[in-house]
Design a protein around this motif. Structure first.
Motif, PDB file in Angstrom:
ATOM      1  N   ARG A   8       2.366  -5.287 -38.750  1.00 34.59           N
ATOM      2  CA  ARG A   8       2.376  -5.396 -37.918  1.00 34.59           C
ATOM      3  C   ARG A   8       1.645  -7.008 -37.397  1.00 34.59           C
ATOM      4  O   ARG A   8       1.890  -7.129 -35.817  1.00 34.59           O
ATOM      5  CB  ARG A   8       1.050  -4.038 -36.882  1.00 34.59           C
ATOM      6  CG  ARG A   8       0.759  -4.152 -35.746  1.00 34.59           C
ATOM      7  CD  ARG A   8      -0.126  -2.889 -35.907  1.00 34.59           C
ATOM      8  NE  ARG A   8      -0.443  -2.536 -34.358  1.00 34.59           N
ATOM      9  CZ  ARG A   8      -1.351  -1.701 -34.048  1.00 34.59           C
ATOM     10  NH1 ARG A   8      -1.779  -0.874 -34.981  1.00 34.59           N
ATOM     11  NH2 ARG A   8      -1.864  -1.499 -32.858  1.00 34.59           N
ATOM     12  N   ILE A  43       4.875  -9.268 -36.525  1.00 35.20           N
ATOM     13  CA  ILE A  43       5.531  -8.339 -35.375  1.00 35.20           C
ATOM     14  C   ILE A  43       5.090  -9.076 -34.005  1.00 35.20           C
ATOM     15  O   ILE A  43       4.970  -9.670 -33.204  1.00 35.20           O
ATOM     16  CB  ILE A  43       5.580  -6.980 -34.959  1.00 35.20           C
ATOM     17  CG1 ILE A  43       6.581  -6.993 -36.627  1.00 35.20           C
ATOM     18  CG2 ILE A  43       6.079  -6.614 -34.622  1.00 35.20           C
ATOM     19  CD1 ILE A  43       8.418  -7.568 -36.146  1.00 35.20           C
ATOM     20  N   THR A 102       4.508 -12.396 -33.274  1.00 35.28           N
ATOM     21  CA  THR A 102       6.079 -13.632 -33.245  1.00 35.28           C
ATOM     22  C   THR A 102       6.248 -12.952 -31.761  1.00 35.28           C
ATOM     23  O   THR A 102       7.098 -13.486 -31.071  1.00 35.28           O
ATOM     24  CB  THR A 102       7.014 -12.574 -34.285  1.00 35.28           C
ATOM     25  OG1 THR A 102       7.113 -13.487 -35.580  1.00 35.28           O
ATOM     26  CG2 THR A 102       8.469 -12.779 -34.137  1.00 35.28           C
ATOM     27  N   LEU A 113       8.253  -7.979 -41.244  1.00 33.81           N
ATOM     28  CA  LEU A 113       9.640  -7.420 -40.111  1.00 33.81           C
ATOM     29  C   LEU A 113       8.652  -5.271 -40.107  1.00 33.81           C
ATOM     30  O   LEU A 113       8.298  -5.100 -39.102  1.00 33.81           O
ATOM     31  CB  LEU A 113      10.627  -7.021 -40.276  1.00 33.81           C
ATOM     32  CG  LEU A 113      12.006  -7.846 -39.810  1.00 33.81           C
ATOM     33  CD1 LEU A 113      13.385  -8.343 -39.609  1.00 33.81           C
ATOM     34  CD2 LEU A 113      10.939  -8.738 -38.546  1.00 33.81           C
TER      35      LEU A 113
END
Length: 400
Positions: free
Chosen positions: A214, A217, A220, A211
């Motif tokens: 970068r 994230i 996702t 999480l």
């Protein structure tokens, strides 16, 4: 690797594909009945749509731990428990007297679906080499394409000529038949079980590191927001087509045949671009701009009053979104597994968890304006596609 003869492998693949279809169809099969459920329970679209949201959120958490459970207790045992849980919950929904009872049972059913989504892929890994797995996973994922085409139409006919309750009874009966077949033909394929499940602290540490990354994230967000926009359609489509546009449930269900064809078209385009050695980030970009084009068409529908024109433009917009899903989903997940090679299982599990959580949020958000289903759909899908587009535009060099 568990050594099995070709006939046994073929039977197992057929069985697992049927399970995939069953798990995915659990939402598609009663999607045309949502307005009738609102009326039957004297409820609201927001409350009834919790039957969709709760299913997605249950899967989101279930996929995080299902693989490890099968590593510890065996694939066969976990799969049998999962499909039995799914089927029993579906059967109880048939007789549930309240909408809140259905919502709770849908959470239980979703845990079974999480098993269906994860364990079959591990079984294929246990008993097939890499070349066989590529073919087998292609067959397995056909359930994701076939279900949205067949299940809504089947469910619409069941609900029209019997009742929506029988949609769940159908799932229950089919599930228990698959349990019986599984007991008969599926051997245990995990020959190297772990002695104990890793600690929760180890899981959390791995998820936290992802999480903070970068690249994870960005990929996702692109994946989850793109699918979230489509699930906004899933959440509002029956109210839009049946309630607002006055299209019959059976005719409405035919829209999903087109959506399945759109996904298959996007999948073929993705494979063509891949054969031509197009960078995955470019394939993802085509998908992002395709889904953004779909939202633009949806916005245009707000300027028309003719119901036929609205139905046509809205359908075209969603078809573009569905093509985009096929272009975005596999490349983003492949890039995640490749980049986080040593954490591939955790990374894919967390990616799917976030994706299903966003799906849950989308199906709930889209009913915030129940008397204005078209506007609600445009706003909700616009928010998610805005996130998808921003994530790609700001970070496409990082994920290249």
């Amino acid at each position: 690797m568990q050594k099995l003869d070709k006939l046994t492998k073929r039977r197992i693949l057929f069985l697992l594909t049927a399970m995939f279809f069953l798990g995915v169809s659990a939402t598609d099969i009663y999607i045309a009945s949502l307005p009738q459920m609102v009326a039957d329970f004297h409820s609201t679209p927001q409350t009834v749509n919790l039957t969709l949201s709760s299913y997605s959120i249950g899967i989101a958490f279930g996929v995080l731990f299902t693989g490890e459970l099968s590593n510890r207790f065996g694939r066969r045992k976990v799969l049998l428990w999962g499909v039995s849980c799914f089927s029993a919950a579906a059967g109880l929904i048939t007789f549930a007297p309240t909408i809140w009872g259905i919502i709770i049972l849908r959470v239980i059913q979703s845990f079974g679906c999480a098993v269906i989504l994860i364990v079959p892929r591990l079984i294929l890994k246990d008993c097939m080499d890499e070349r066989e797995q590529v073919h087998a996973n292609g067959v397995l994922l056909m359930g994701l394409i076939i279900s949205p085409a067949i299940a809504p139409v089947l469910g619409a006919y069941i609900a029209t000529y019997l009742s929506w309750h029988y949609c769940f009874l159908f799932s229950a009966i089919a599930g228990f038949i698959l349990v019986a077949i599984t007991k008969k033909i599926l051997p245990e394929t995990n020959l190297e079980r772990i002695s104990r499940i890793p600690s929760l602290q180890r899981y959390l540490k791995g998820y936290l590191s992802l999480l903070k990354n970068r690249i994870f994230i960005t990929l996702t967000l692109i994946y989850a927001s793109g699918v979230g926009a489509y699930f906004a359609f899933i959440g509002i489509s029956s109210y839009l087509y049946i309630g607002y546009l006055h299209i019959s449930p059976i005719k409405y269900s035919y829209v999903f045949l087109g959506l399945s064809a759109a996904y298959l078209t996007g999948n073929q385009l993705m494979q063509l671009l891949n054969r031509k050695k197009a960078p995955l980030v470019n394939i993802i970009g085509i998908g992002v701009y395709s889904t953004a084009s779909g939202v633009v068409i949806l916005i245009i529908t707000l300027f028309f009053d003719n119901l036929t024109v609205i139905a046509l433009l809205a359908t075209i917009g969603v078809l573009l979104m569905r093509v985009a899903n096929a272009l975005i989903n596999p490349p983003t997940q492949i890039k995640i597994m490749s980049h986080f090679h040593t954490q591939s299982a955790q990374a894919l599990g967390l990616n799917m968890c976030i994706g299903f959580s966003v799906n849950s949020l989308a199906t709930y958000m889209v009913t915030m304006l129940p008397t204005y289903p078209l506007l609600s759909f445009v706003l909700t899908s616009g928010i998610f596609i805005g996130i998808c587009l921003a994530a790609y535009k700001l970070n496409h060099k990082i994920i290249s």
